[in-house]
Design a protein around this motif. Structure first.
Motif, short mmCIF file in Angstrom:
data_model
loop_
_atom_site.label_atom_id
_atom_site.label_comp_id
_atom_site.label_asym_id
_atom_site.label_seq_id
_atom_site.Cartn_x
_atom_site.Cartn_y
_atom_site.Cartn_z
N ILE A 102 0.85 -1.20 0.00
CA ILE A 102 0.00 0.00 0.00
C ILE A 102 0.88 1.24 0.00
O ILE A 102 1.74 1.41 0.88
N ALA B 68 0.73 5.36 0.13
CA ALA B 68 -0.12 6.52 0.39
C ALA B 68 0.45 7.73 -0.34
O ALA B 68 1.64 8.05 -0.22
N SER C 122 -3.67 13.41 -1.38
CA SER C 122 -4.93 13.50 -2.11
C SER C 122 -5.29 14.94 -2.41
O SER C 122 -6.26 15.23 -3.11
N GLN D 111 -7.21 6.17 -10.42
CA GLN D 111 -8.14 6.49 -9.33
C GLN D 111 -9.55 6.16 -9.80
O GLN D 111 -10.27 7.04 -10.27
N TYR E 92 -10.92 7.02 -2.36
CA TYR E 92 -9.62 7.13 -1.71
C TYR E 92 -8.77 5.87 -1.79
O TYR E 92 -7.75 5.76 -1.14
N ARG E 93 -9.18 4.93 -2.63
CA ARG E 93 -8.32 3.80 -2.94
C ARG E 93 -8.10 3.73 -4.45
O ARG E 93 -9.04 3.94 -5.21
N GLU F 107 -1.42 -1.26 -4.15
CA GLU F 107 -2.66 -0.51 -3.95
C GLU F 107 -2.29 0.91 -3.53
O GLU F 107 -1.31 1.11 -2.81
N ALA G 109 -3.38 4.48 -1.56
CA ALA G 109 -4.30 5.13 -0.61
C ALA G 109 -4.11 6.64 -0.77
O ALA G 109 -2.98 7.13 -0.72
N LEU H 202 -4.48 10.13 0.81
CA LEU H 202 -4.63 10.74 2.14
C LEU H 202 -4.03 12.14 2.12
O LEU H 202 -3.27 12.47 1.21
N ALA I 29 -0.14 7.48 9.14
CA ALA I 29 -0.36 6.12 8.63
C ALA I 29 0.96 5.34 8.57
O ALA I 29 1.00 4.14 8.82
N VAL J 298 0.18 1.78 6.15
CA VAL J 298 0.64 1.77 4.74
C VAL J 298 2.12 1.39 4.74
O VAL J 298 2.81 1.56 5.74
#
Ligand SMILES: Nc1ncnc2c1ncn2[C@@H]1O[C@H](COP(=O)(O)OP(=O)(O)OP(=O)(O)O)[C@@H](O)[C@H]1O
Ligand SMILES: O=P(O)(O)OC[C@H]1O[C@H](OP(=O)(O)OP(=O)(O)O)[C@H](O)[C@@H]1O
Ligand SMILES: [Mg+2]
Length: 322
Positions: free
Chosen positions: A5, A7, A10, A31, A38-39, A49, A51, A53, A61, A67
């Motif tokens: 994951i 991050a 965003s 996206q 938000y994933r 993946e 994320a 944020l 995180a 993450v």
């Protein structure tokens, strides 16, 4: 199983440049469902993946291990993570989002130029007013440790969520700790940075969490991501220089002195030289090749330089791999 994951911001200042950075490395961030989802994912990399944020949520995180990787400012890493050395691993600085976290006081304080001066003012202030000097900031933890290192204890923090630079004029604090890039906000508010008041020089970094679950799948994803990022970084520092010379062996020896190296298996043409040369040594390298008999030397910019040894992955694997 557990994917890797990553991050990424965003919103805010780091968002666009983070997308540009992944784009340069050939990683297309998807996206699905648009900006509100938000994933996300990276095209062609099933083990990864994304994320989405905010920059400060990313630091938290990483601290929690929610993450594996995050793109965020070094200021937020140090403010939001108690023991960064034990909790995260800095994979690489990214060259964007530069900003300094600074101690700034009103310009009208003509006798206050250093942290030592500020220390004197803090004691005086307490004696005279019976209350402590107020420092407006959202960098509470950075401020506490920086002031403690300068032996300043006579102050109190006024937490500020935004428009921190306005606090002295508004009368809610005497001085501030905040982030600055161009200095124009400080200037507009008649504030000056103390000469030894730069607490941290920040920029965006790719950061790995040491608390995350580093499954084999996550490590595989990390390797794939870091191969591309390392290859793009490596390509930025070198040029491909080509020429036809009198004697290849002799020419390669000559250009090796400026750091240019033959990276490819020898071609059939014994006079053909094709070397990777550090960017700033290109002109010297070309002159050397001309001295070795070349009529023309051509120089090419590269998109990627992949290597067997990945300088970004190896140190991470050492810390999290089993
Ligand atoms: N001139 C600047 N001013 C503020 N931040 C900057 C500047 N230049 C780079 N940055 C970086 O951007 C980060 C702030 O980004 P952004 O405003 O998107 O996040 P945020 O304020 O933490 O979000 P939120 O508070 O909503 O969670 C800073 O912590 C810093 O790392
Ligand atoms: O030195 P400068 O180039 O002037 O930049 C610094 C200013 O930019 C940021 O505020 P931002 O615009 O993010 O607003 P915020 O206070 O809502 O975070 C930061 O908090 C400073 O106020
Ligand atoms: Mg902001």
């Amino acid at each position: 199983m557990s994917k890797l994951i990553i991050a990424i911001p965003s919103k805010g200042r780091l968002q666009e440049k983070t997308h540009d950075f992944f784009g340069r490395a050939g990683l297309k961030v998807l996206q699905p469902g648009g900006a509100r989802n938000y994933r996300g994912a990276i095209k062609g990399l099933d083990s990864v993946e994304i994320a989405f944020l905010s920059a400060s949520e990313i630091a938290r995180a990483l601290s929690d291990g929610a993450v594996h990787f995050g793109v965020t400012g070094l200021d937020l890493v140090h403010e939001n993570i108690a023991d960064p050395g034990a909790t995260v691993h800095i994979v690489t600085p990214l060259g964007f989002g530069p900003a300094d976290v600074v101690v700034a006081v009103p310009k009208a304080w003509i006798d206050v130029e250093t942290m030592a001066d500020l220390s004197d003012v803090a004691s005086d202030f307490r004696n005279r007013h019976g209350s402590r000097l107020r420092v407006a900031t959202k960098y509470v933890n950075l401020t506490r440790s920086f002031f403690a290192n300068h032996g300043i204890a006579d102050y109190r923090i006024v937490e500020s969520a935004g428009a921190t630079e306005g606090a002295p004029a508004a009368g809610s604090a005497e001085l501030i700790v905040d982030i600055t890039t161009t200095g124009s906000t400080l200037q507009a508010n008649n504030l000056k940075i103390l000469s030894d008041g730069v607490m941290l020089k920040s920029q965006a970094n790719l950061v790995a969490s040491l608390n995350a679950d580093w499954s084999d799948e996550a490590l595989t994803g990390a390797r794939a991501i870091l191969d591309r990022i390392a290859a793009e970084e490596a390509a930025r520092d070198v040029k491909l220089v080509k020429a036809v010379v009198d004697d290849r062996t002799q020419a390669l020896r000559a250009v090796s002195h400026v750091g240019a190296l033959q990276r490819f298996s020898e071609s059939d043409d014994m006079n053909h030289v094709s070397v990777l040369c550090p960017k700033d040594a290109v002109a010297d390298c070309a002159q050397l090749l001309i001295a070795e008999g070349a009529d023309t030397v051509t120089v090419e910019t590269l998109d990627y330089v992949f290597s067997k040894e990945n300088k970004l992955f190896a140190p991470l694997q050492e810390k999290v791999g089993s």
